[in-house]
Write a protein that holds these residues in place. Structure first.
Motif, PDB file in Angstrom:
ATOM      1  N   GLY A   1      -1.675  -8.857  -1.628  1.00  0.00           N
ATOM      2  CA  GLY A   1      -1.570  -8.016  -0.438  1.00  0.00           C
ATOM      3  C   GLY A   1      -0.184  -7.448  -0.254  1.00  0.00           C
ATOM      4  O   GLY A   1      -0.016  -6.290   0.147  1.00  0.00           O
ATOM      5  N   SER A   2       0.828  -8.234  -0.566  1.00  0.00           N
ATOM      6  CA  SER A   2       2.209  -7.770  -0.450  1.00  0.00           C
ATOM      7  C   SER A   2       2.499  -6.635  -1.432  1.00  0.00           C
ATOM      8  O   SER A   2       3.157  -5.648  -1.092  1.00  0.00           O
ATOM      9  CB  SER A   2       3.165  -8.943  -0.695  1.00  0.00           C
ATOM     10  OG  SER A   2       4.498  -8.541  -0.543  1.00  0.00           O
ATOM     11  N   PHE A   3       1.988  -6.751  -2.646  1.00  0.00           N
ATOM     12  CA  PHE A   3       2.155  -5.669  -3.622  1.00  0.00           C
ATOM     13  C   PHE A   3       1.410  -4.413  -3.175  1.00  0.00           C
ATOM     14  O   PHE A   3       1.889  -3.289  -3.378  1.00  0.00           O
ATOM     15  CB  PHE A   3       1.666  -6.111  -5.007  1.00  0.00           C
ATOM     16  CG  PHE A   3       2.716  -6.804  -5.825  1.00  0.00           C
ATOM     17  CD1 PHE A   3       3.607  -6.076  -6.600  1.00  0.00           C
ATOM     18  CD2 PHE A   3       2.830  -8.180  -5.815  1.00  0.00           C
ATOM     19  CE1 PHE A   3       4.580  -6.705  -7.346  1.00  0.00           C
ATOM     20  CE2 PHE A   3       3.811  -8.832  -6.559  1.00  0.00           C
ATOM     21  CZ  PHE A   3       4.694  -8.082  -7.330  1.00  0.00           C
ATOM     22  N   LEU A   4       0.235  -4.596  -2.554  1.00  0.00           N
ATOM     23  CA  LEU A   4      -0.503  -3.443  -2.045  1.00  0.00           C
ATOM     24  C   LEU A   4       0.301  -2.694  -0.983  1.00  0.00           C
ATOM     25  O   LEU A   4       0.339  -1.462  -0.963  1.00  0.00           O
ATOM     26  CB  LEU A   4      -1.840  -3.892  -1.445  1.00  0.00           C
ATOM     27  CG  LEU A   4      -3.037  -4.019  -2.384  1.00  0.00           C
ATOM     28  CD1 LEU A   4      -4.245  -4.526  -1.619  1.00  0.00           C
ATOM     29  CD2 LEU A   4      -3.371  -2.686  -3.037  1.00  0.00           C
ATOM     30  N   VAL A   5       0.931  -3.454  -0.096  1.00  0.00           N
ATOM     31  CA  VAL A   5       1.754  -2.836   0.956  1.00  0.00           C
ATOM     32  C   VAL A   5       2.871  -2.008   0.344  1.00  0.00           C
ATOM     33  O   VAL A   5       3.188  -0.911   0.813  1.00  0.00           O
ATOM     34  CB  VAL A   5       2.330  -3.925   1.891  1.00  0.00           C
ATOM     35  CG1 VAL A   5       3.371  -3.327   2.836  1.00  0.00           C
ATOM     36  CG2 VAL A   5       1.213  -4.578   2.693  1.00  0.00           C
ATOM     37  N   GLN A   6       3.462  -2.516  -0.737  1.00  0.00           N
ATOM     38  CA  GLN A   6       4.562  -1.796  -1.383  1.00  0.00           C
ATOM     39  C   GLN A   6       4.114  -0.470  -1.987  1.00  0.00           C
ATOM     40  O   GLN A   6       4.916   0.446  -2.151  1.00  0.00           O
ATOM     41  CB  GLN A   6       5.199  -2.669  -2.479  1.00  0.00           C
ATOM     42  CG  GLN A   6       6.020  -3.829  -1.954  1.00  0.00           C
ATOM     43  CD  GLN A   6       7.190  -3.391  -1.104  1.00  0.00           C
ATOM     44  OE1 GLN A   6       7.831  -2.380  -1.375  1.00  0.00           O
ATOM     45  NE2 GLN A   6       7.469  -4.130  -0.043  1.00  0.00           N
TER      46      GLN A   6
ATOM     47  N   GLY B   1      -5.308  -8.500 -10.292  1.00  0.00           N
ATOM     48  CA  GLY B   1      -5.178  -7.545  -9.189  1.00  0.00           C
ATOM     49  C   GLY B   1      -3.734  -7.145  -8.947  1.00  0.00           C
ATOM     50  O   GLY B   1      -3.438  -5.981  -8.672  1.00  0.00           O
ATOM     51  N   ILE B   2      -2.818  -8.126  -9.058  1.00  0.00           N
ATOM     52  CA  ILE B   2      -1.388  -7.824  -8.895  1.00  0.00           C
ATOM     53  C   ILE B   2      -0.922  -6.865  -9.975  1.00  0.00           C
ATOM     54  O   ILE B   2      -0.220  -5.873  -9.701  1.00  0.00           O
ATOM     55  CB  ILE B   2      -0.565  -9.131  -8.926  1.00  0.00           C
ATOM     56  CG1 ILE B   2      -0.841  -9.958  -7.668  1.00  0.00           C
ATOM     57  CG2 ILE B   2       0.933  -8.828  -9.021  1.00  0.00           C
ATOM     58  CD1 ILE B   2      -0.273 -11.365  -7.722  1.00  0.00           C
TER      59      ILE B   2
END
Length: 701
Positions: free
Chosen positions: A210-215, A388-389
């Motif tokens: 989720g953090s990578f998605l936000v980026q 996913g990451i």
């Protein structure tokens, strides 16, 4: 536009989250301490990736390291009191507790061989380390998660020790202090038990995902896409909030965080259009809370089900899909009727984003599609999260400012070359993950992009933010492990389950009702993970004793633990929404609960009719169940709002709710009664035009 209708700044959003979400209450650090915390968070994420990809450690080594990282960082980031947070300075005891957290985390890895040999006994040093571990976990939980779960864990410890003094069926022989300490930290049935195990594997990686998605900027894109899809419709901004929050929920496990981030954008739009403040806040709170119910990721507690029930995550996500759709359908229907009642239209052309530009960025949704494919393919959850990451990082390379044809060429070369390299090495590499062409190609492309662009900052930020987000979850799962350990040690779970069934006189509906009340009360102010652990070990067995299958029973308590965030009087998500809207908190909570009425009905529905979870059903049966459920939600929505094709009389509202419930309740007799009522009400809507209260005119509308 008034000041109250403007979007919140980043500082205002952070202030709101700190007020209503304990996990956001971090202090602002500077100087050397800020750097220590930064590199500590980075090391935490790197270690977790190392464990996932390179080398799996024994549970008794990995889980304490995971816990040690979190304890050390929590005492540096989260102050003991709000006053100390405002000062922004650390006290001497914060440093001491942080160092002790490191010591507790390292004790198991350093003493592993001796502890394994001793197995069922502990020495004096072990005893003191165990006591320290329990104290540190409780204090870290109080700081990072809040007081309710800390008190509950403390009461469970007291119950274990003073069992002989307990009244009635609660009485047990008691657990002496040595035995209690040993079970809490020197077995995998206490702090280091299943909840922490799930945090140390599945949950951390999905939070990192989720953090990578936000980026990648996907959060803002969700808002733009939602406006494009729903902005022009009747009452558009409210429907934008529903779509946006459902999407945001796939990358955030916090109802409050969802409310503040997406609500700062959608609530001012709703108010500007004409929605009441409390209704606008209620829409956002209900939709944001439902994000944890929305596959493919759902809330962190969903990953606990994997271990508690013993089924794969894809089965859980698939089962939760239709109830989640019905939940958001219910909110959508009621916002539509509210907009029709007040004559609210959609956004103007000037307020709409450029459709072409929005659809050009559809590639940002690829990581979510990839996660679904990975899970459906039978890949393990932990590997699906890692893939996913990698997919998210690759998608970040597709951004116009970073896109290079070289990256595409590199990916193709890597996809072809990696299997060839593997064959040349004859499987000598210890890491089976590298046998995947996708992974090899992805890693090669990412490395080339770093060499070409030299831009590591997004990746570093994502790693740091992911670890920071995980801290509260680690504390909550460690405290939940204390509760599970006591339940296991004392047999409390079965005792409470039996008493709950006896209280309900073995009636399934009464048992479900009592379980619902327990889950909501426990969920008020507690994180979903801890709430689910408690209710799944105490309340869910009561439902299972009456013949209900494991998955419906666990999803039942999962649902009500989540919607506690919008159930007054302690409705944290609704209170956060009122902070954005300027509305009255309790009224906002009432509106949110009314809009989320589906969440109070659907769990009963899938317990009584498990076909809704795609269990033992055919396609045609599923279609009929969906038809009656959606039709029932339309009727209930009209009854709750007081508007259908026109304003409804009080008798029509009562009949609409009754007919809707009949359609939702399983059984052909109830379906028939509901459909007859539904048809009669539609006929009445068109035959009788309401010109004034209490005076219908028999004229077609």
């Amino acid at each position: 536009m008034s000041d109250q209708d403007k979007n919140l700044t980043q500082e205002e959003q952070q202030a709101l989250m700190q007020k209503y979400d304990p996990e956001s209450g971090v202090r602002q650090l500077s100087g050397i301490v800020a750097k220590i915390v930064f590199f500590g968070l980075l090391a935490f994420s790197v270690y977790q990736l190392y464990f996932t990809v390179v080398h799996r450690l024994p549970a008794q080594i990995h889980r304490p390291i995971h816990l040690g990282f979190a304890l050390a960082l929590i005492f540096l980031l989260f102050p003991a009191t709000k006053k100390l947070r405002e000062k922004g300075k650390l006290s001497w005891f914060d440093y001491l507790l942080s160092i002790l957290g490191v010591g507790v985390g390292l004790y198991w890895p350093l003493q592993y061989d001796e502890l394994v040999v001793r197995a069922s006994s502990i020495n004096q040093t072990d005893f003191y380390i165990g006591i320290l571990a329990v104290i540190l976990v409780l204090e870290a939980t109080r700081r990072a998660v809040g007081l309710p779960i800390t008190i509950i864990a403390g009461l469970f410890l007291a119950y274990a020790y003073w069992g002989r003094q307990m009244p009635g069926f609660l009485k047990h022989r008691g657990v002496d202090l040595d035995n209690l300490v040993q079970s809490m930290y020197f077995t995998t049935e206490g702090i280091l038990g299943t909840p922490l195990a799930v945090s140390a594997t599945f949950i951390f990686l999905f939070l990192l995902f989720g953090s990578f998605l936000v980026q990648t900027g996907v959060g803002q894109y969700f808002n733009d896409l939602a406006v494009t899809v729903a902005g022009k419709r009747t009452g558009g901004p409210a429907k934008v909030a529903i779509f946006s929050s459902a999407l945001q929920g796939t990358i955030s496990g916090s109802s409050v965080a969802n409310v503040v981030t997406s609500g700062s954008f959608t609530i001012p739009m709703m108010k500007k259009l004409g929605y009441r403040k409390e209704f606008a806040g209620g829409v956002e709170a209900a939709a944001s809370t439902g994000g944890q119910l929305m596959p493919p990721i759902m809330g962190a507690a969903a990953f606990l089900m994997i271990e508690f029930i013993g089924i794969d995550y894809w089965t859980i996500a698939k089962a939760a899909a239709i109830p989640a759709i019905l939940y958001f359908t219910g909110i959508y229907i009621m916002t539509h009727f509210e907009a029709k009642r007040n004559g609210l239209e959609g956004l103007s052309d000037e307020e709409m984003p450029d459709k072409k530009e929005v659809f050009k960025r559809l590639y940002l949704l690829l990581p979510l599609v990839a996660i679904v494919i990975f899970l459906a393919s039978g890949l393990s959850v932990i590997m699906a999260a890692f893939f996913g990451i990698l997919t998210t990082i690759l998608v970040g390379l597709l951004r116009p400012e970073r896109f290079r044809k070289l990256y595409i060429a590199t990916f193709v070369v890597g996809a072809i070359g990696n299997p060839v390299l593997q064959m040349m090495l004859d499987g000598a590499l210890p890491n089976k993950l590298l046998q995947s062409s996708f992974v090899g190609a992805a890693i090669l492309t990412i490395l080339v992009s770093y060499l070409f662009d030299g831009n590591f900052s997004d990746t570093i930020d994502a790693l740091v933010d992911g670890a920071r987000t995980a801290l509260g979850v680690v504390a909550a799962t460690a405290a939940a492990g204390i509760i599970v350990g006591v339940v296991t040690k004392t047999g409390l779970g079965l005792k409470l389950a039996n008493s709950l069934v006896a209280l309900a006189n073995e009636q399934i509906l009464l048992t479900l009702f009592f379980t619902m009340i327990a889950a909501i009360i426990l969920g008020m102010g507690s994180p979903t993970t801890a709430n689910y652990v408690i209710t799944s070990t105490i309340a869910a067995p009561a439902i299972i004793l009456l013949g209900v299958q494991d998955l419906p029973a666990h999803l039942f308590v999962f649902y009500f633990g989540i919607i506690a965030d919008i159930t007054p009087p302690v409705a944290l998500a609704a209170f956060a929404a009122s902070g954005v809207s300027g509305g009255e908190p309790i009224r906002t909570g009432v509106n949110a609960a009314k809009l989320a009425i589906a969440a109070f009905i659907i769990p009963y529905m899938f317990v009584l009719q498990p076909q809704l979870l795609m269990i033992d059903t055919t396609f045609l049966e599923l279609i009929w169940i969906l038809f009656t459920a959606v039709t029932g939600m339309i009727a209930i929505g009209a009854g709750m709002i007081g508007y259908w094709y026109r304003k409804t009389y009080w008798i029509e509202r009562i009949l609409a709710v009754a007919g809707g419930l009949a359609l939702i309740y399983p059984g052909w007799q109830s379906d028939a009664a509901g459909l007859v009522t539904f048809g009669a009400l539609i006929g009445a809507q068109f035959l009788f035009k309401r010109d004034m209260i209490g005076k219908p005119v028999t004229k077609a509308s």
